[in-house]
Design an enzyme around this catalytic site. Structure first.
Site, PDB file in Angstrom:
ATOM      1  CG  ASP A 443      48.081  30.331  35.850  1.00  0.00           C
ATOM      2  OD1 ASP A 443      47.627  29.618  36.754  1.00  0.00           O
ATOM      3  OD2 ASP A 443      48.676  31.412  36.031  1.00  0.00           O
ATOM      4  CG  LEU A 444      43.193  34.181  34.756  1.00  0.00           C
ATOM      5  CD1 LEU A 444      42.138  34.889  35.597  1.00  0.00           C
ATOM      6  CD2 LEU A 444      42.975  34.457  33.276  1.00  0.00           C
ATOM      7  CG  ASP A 486      45.129  32.148  38.533  1.00  0.00           C
ATOM      8  OD1 ASP A 486      45.462  31.014  38.926  1.00  0.00           O
ATOM      9  OD2 ASP A 486      45.947  33.075  38.376  1.00  0.00           O
TER      10      ASP A 486
END
Length: 844
Positions: A443-444, A486
């Protein structure tokens, strides 16, 4: 009476006794020789006696001469002709006539009957007396049969002529003419009709010259019955009809004596020919101008003809296609069709399939080809007609749709559905060491900031670049997918050592953290990565859940980290999932309520408004309130549900409160009665404005009584999104408050750009008032700027008398905290509104 016993005029002599005159006379001897040897069957009858027959008669009747001597004429005569025979004999014996010829039937010895033409003549003696009768018989059976056949033939010919659909007419040299009944039926003229001007007056004027020339050629023998001409003939009503006419000159035939003309009505044929020509023109027009390609192909694969659309599909000129072997541009399946065109006849509806053709430039084109056989009137196949539609674009679209069904449209990676299928296959294929299959969940970090500061288009470019970097960092055998937003995952199969998976995760993290250039701007993101190894019997959803739990731990513990899943995380995940389920049930059952923190005027400590906070008494975890409930709701996708629930409760409570005492403070009285802070997800939801309006309409609350709190952190992280959310809130008529100012280090200048009415100071400012002068200076600056911008200042976290005294001296508008009062429910807030929260003590 028997004729043989009837006495006649010959006399009473013994009939079986020969006449001496005959026997002795030399002339009689010559007669006997001639009689007996004559080829004409003949017999001599003396009186009532027997028949003296020659050899020819014996052969004709089948009797011997001796047998005939024992018979009378009636014995060999057909019973139906006995009367005629008797009458003929009587006429001859009466002397009325010398010779009598008539036709009668004879009966042979075998019983068969034949017709004979019989000539009777009398035999007289020297005295002139009739001595006997000589009968000469000619077999006329063949003659009568031929005559009967002629009569039958004439009858049948007449029937044919009279019933024929063709008009048969005879034109005689003198101009007279006669026609069969077909002329009467078809043209409507009476039989024997003779028009003025002759038969040629029935011919259409425009065809007259043609008819005259044809008649001249018939008379001169230059035109025969195999050279028809088409003429228009007028009927009795004056209408013209087309006839095909042939003529033959039979003037030398005595039975005809003129020109015989046969005319056949060809109106129907002409109509069919016209229709056929029109159909041909229509087919040709449809063929030439059809938007789809059309080609006529012979069974040897030669292209007989094609239209322009067909040529365009192949990228060639028509002239270069016609006459060519169709297999030159057919490819694979299309060539198979051409190789065996005749088998199409056995396929109902012909042959239809999608095939590939090769253009002149070597490129390929997808074509939907439909081929059918064209047959003649007898059903014999003549050629194949192929209709072709260029479906290259449709195929590309279908391929793209098929790819879109399994791939992420933005990054080109596998999507969630396709990845789960791939993961299930991997878990099925895994060997005796389940841990050889690993999952990385990524996950960004700081991606939301990119979206809000640079825009969603820039955010999309960041996601594409991150996807490419992940692909470059993993092994060729690894599977990369984007789950959505994301979130990315990597499936690693055949892992020999867990350390190798950690190394892959480190390469990904390092690659993602590198600077990303977007035009003239730069973006920096990171990655929180969770790793989970498959265990025996684990499903795809369970492995995804475990890797997500590890990623959640990495995100919670500081972001940009790599965490490996352990059993403790599974317990944490289970607890978190259970808590989410509990919250969902609590919202549904109304277990989540609202508590109200009083807001007082710093000047007089009168309660002017309240801050509404979610309040959830969990049966196992105890009370959860405020940001704890909001954060949990956002994490489990219930942010909007919680926000609408808070708005509905708060607006319905406030609508029932009494109006406060309008006591003015130094900063002016505000109409706001309650401040409600939705979750971040609810603020970002485009439906926030609709939810506000629905709550206000249901409660009939004045929008000016409601204030919506927007956190400074969310404002900083979501500049573009926050601006849009505040615009939607403003459109409802509600006020805006900036919550926790100072927590995210927003500059004082930012207040000029934010359309808020109230600035809520973070509790750390209240704490700073009692620590050093710097804290008081900052608060004073904020209050001064707020005054300049016509904003109201509300200080949160006032827990000490020193805080309240300092705020009074700094001319702050409102305050809230434990010093003021403890939170109350809706009824308690109604009782407290407009009353002192603490005794109004003068602060020195």
């Amino acid at each position: 009476m028997d004729q043989r016993s009837t006495p006649g005029p010959i006399g009473a002599r013994d009939p079986r006794a020969p006449s001496r005159a005959i026997e002795t006379h030399e002339e009689h001897q010559r007669f006997r020789v001639i009689f007996e040897q004559s080829p004409i069957p003949s017999g001599l009858i003396l009186g009532e006696g027997p028949i003296i027959a020659n050899l020819a008669l014996a052969e004709l009747t089948g009797y011997s001469r001796d047998e005939l001597r024992a018979l009378a004429p009636v014995d060999i005569t057909h019973p139906a002709d006995h009367r005629a025979t008797r009458q003929a004999r009587e006429q001859l014996l009466a002397g009325d006539i010398e010779v009598l010829t008539y036709e009668k039937r004879y009966v042979r010895k075998d019983g068969s009957v034949f017709w004979g033409r019989t000539t009777l003549s009398a035999v007289v003696d020297d005295d002139g007396e009739i001595e006997g009768i000589v009968a000469a018989i000619v077999d006329i059976g063949p003659e009568r049969e031929a005559a009967a056949k002629l009569v039958e033939s004439e009858r049948r010919f007449r029937a044919i002529v009279e019933n024929s659909t063709d008009i048969i007419a005879v034109l005689e040299p003198d101009g007279n003419w006669s026609a069969s009944d077909a002329g009467t039926r078809q043209l409507g003229y009476p039989k024997g009709f003779d028009p003025d001007g002759g038969v040629f007056s029935l011919v259409h004027p425009d065809d007259m010259a043609h008819a005259a020339d044809a008649m001249s050629e018939v008379l001169e023998g230059l035109r025969g019955p195999h050279d028809p001409i088409a003429l228009r003939l007028r009927d009795a009503d004056g209408d013209y009809h087309f006839y095909e006419c042939v003529g033959q000159n039979l003037g030398d035939d005595a039975s005809i004596g003129g020109v015989i003309i046969t005319a056949r009505n060809i109106d129907r044929r002409r109509a069919l020919e016209v229709e056929a020509r029109a159909a041909d023109r229509r087919f040709r027009a449809a063929f030439e101008d059809a938007p789809v390609g059309m080609a006529m192909i012979a069974f040897d694969a030669t292209v007989l003809d094609c239209n322009d659309a067909f040529a365009r599909i192949l990228g060639q000129d028509r002239g270069r296609i016609i006459g060519q072997d169709a297999r030159r541009f057919a490819h694979e399946d299309a060539r198979a069709i051409v190789d065996d065109l005749e088998t199409i006849a056995d396929r109902p509806g012909g042959d239809e399939r999608e095939v590939v053709w090769q253009r002149l430039d070597g490129s390929y084109v997808w074509v939907q080809a439909s081929t059918q056989l064209v047959v003649d009137e007898q059903g014999t196949p003549e050629y194949a007609l192929t209709m072709a539609l260029d479906i290259s674009e449709r195929r590309r679209l279908a391929d793209r749709l098929a790819r879109d069904a399994t791939h992420d449209a933005l990054t080109g990676l596998l999507n969630r559905a396709a990845f789960v299928v791939r993961l299930e296959g991997a878990l099925t294929r895994r060997d005796a060491r389940p841990e050889s299959t690993a999952m990385l969940f990524l996950d960004l970090d700081r991606f939301k900031l990119v979206n809000d500061t640079l825009g969603h288009a820039a955010g999309d470019l960041v996601l594409i670049e991150v996807a490419n970097r992940i692909r470059d960092a993993v092994r060729e055998s690894d599977t990369v997918a984007r789950l959505g937003g994301d979130e990315f995952v990597v499936l690693c199969e055949g892992v020999d050592d867990p350390v190798n998976v950690i190394a892959i995760a480190e390469r990904i993290a390092e690659a993602v953290e590198q600077r990303i250039t977007i035009g003239e701007r730069e973006a920096f993101v990171g990655a929180s990565i969770g790793i989970a190894f498959a265990v025996e019997g684990q499903s795809a959803s369970e492995l995804l859940r475990d890797s997500d739990a590890a990623q959640y731990r990495a995100k919670r513990d500081g972001r940009s980290r790599i965490e490996r899943f352990d059993e403790g995380m599974r317990a944490e995940t289970a607890a978190r999932v259970q808590l989410e389920l509990d919250l969902r049930a609590a919202l549904h059952d109304g277990a989540v309520t609202v508590e109200y923190q009083p807001v007082v005027s710093v000047e007089d400590q009168i309660v002017r408004a309240f801050v509404a906070e979610p309040f959830w008494p969990h049966p196992d975890r105890g009370v959860l309130a405020g940001d704890d409930v909001r954060t949990l709701a956002d994490e489990c996708g219930l942010g909007r549900d919680l926000g609408r629930h808070l708005l509905a409760l708060a607006t319905s409570h406030v609508a029932g409160w009494p109006s406060p005492d309008p006591h003015a403070s130094r900063s002016g009285d505000t109409s706001v009665r309650v401040i409600v802070s939705p979750t971040e997800h609810h603020l970002a939801d485009p439906a926030i404005g609709d939810d506000l309006r629905a709550a206000l309409e249901a409660s009939r609350l004045d929008p000016g009584s409601l204030c919506i709190g927007v956190s400074e952190e969310w404002l900083v992280d979501s500049t573009a999104g926050a601006t849009e959310a505040m615009r939607r809130i403003r459109e409802t008529g509600a006020h805006l408050a900036l919550d926790g100012f100072g927590r995210a280090h927003a500059s004082l200048a930012d207040l000029r750009e934010v359309p808020v009415d109230i600035v809520r100071l973070d509790p750390k400012f209240a704490f700073g008032l009692s620590v050093d002068e710097a804290g008081a200076t900052i608060v004073a600056a904020v209050i001064a700027l707020a005054r300049a911008l016509d904003l109201v200042v509300l200080a949160d976290g006032v827990d000490e008398w020193e805080h309240l005294a300092a705020l009074f001296n700094l001319d702050c508008d409102f305050a809230t905290g434990r010093l003021i009062a403890l939170p109350v429910d809706g009824d308690g807030a109604a009782a407290l509104l407009g009353r002192p929260a603490i005794p109004p003590t003068k602060v020195a």
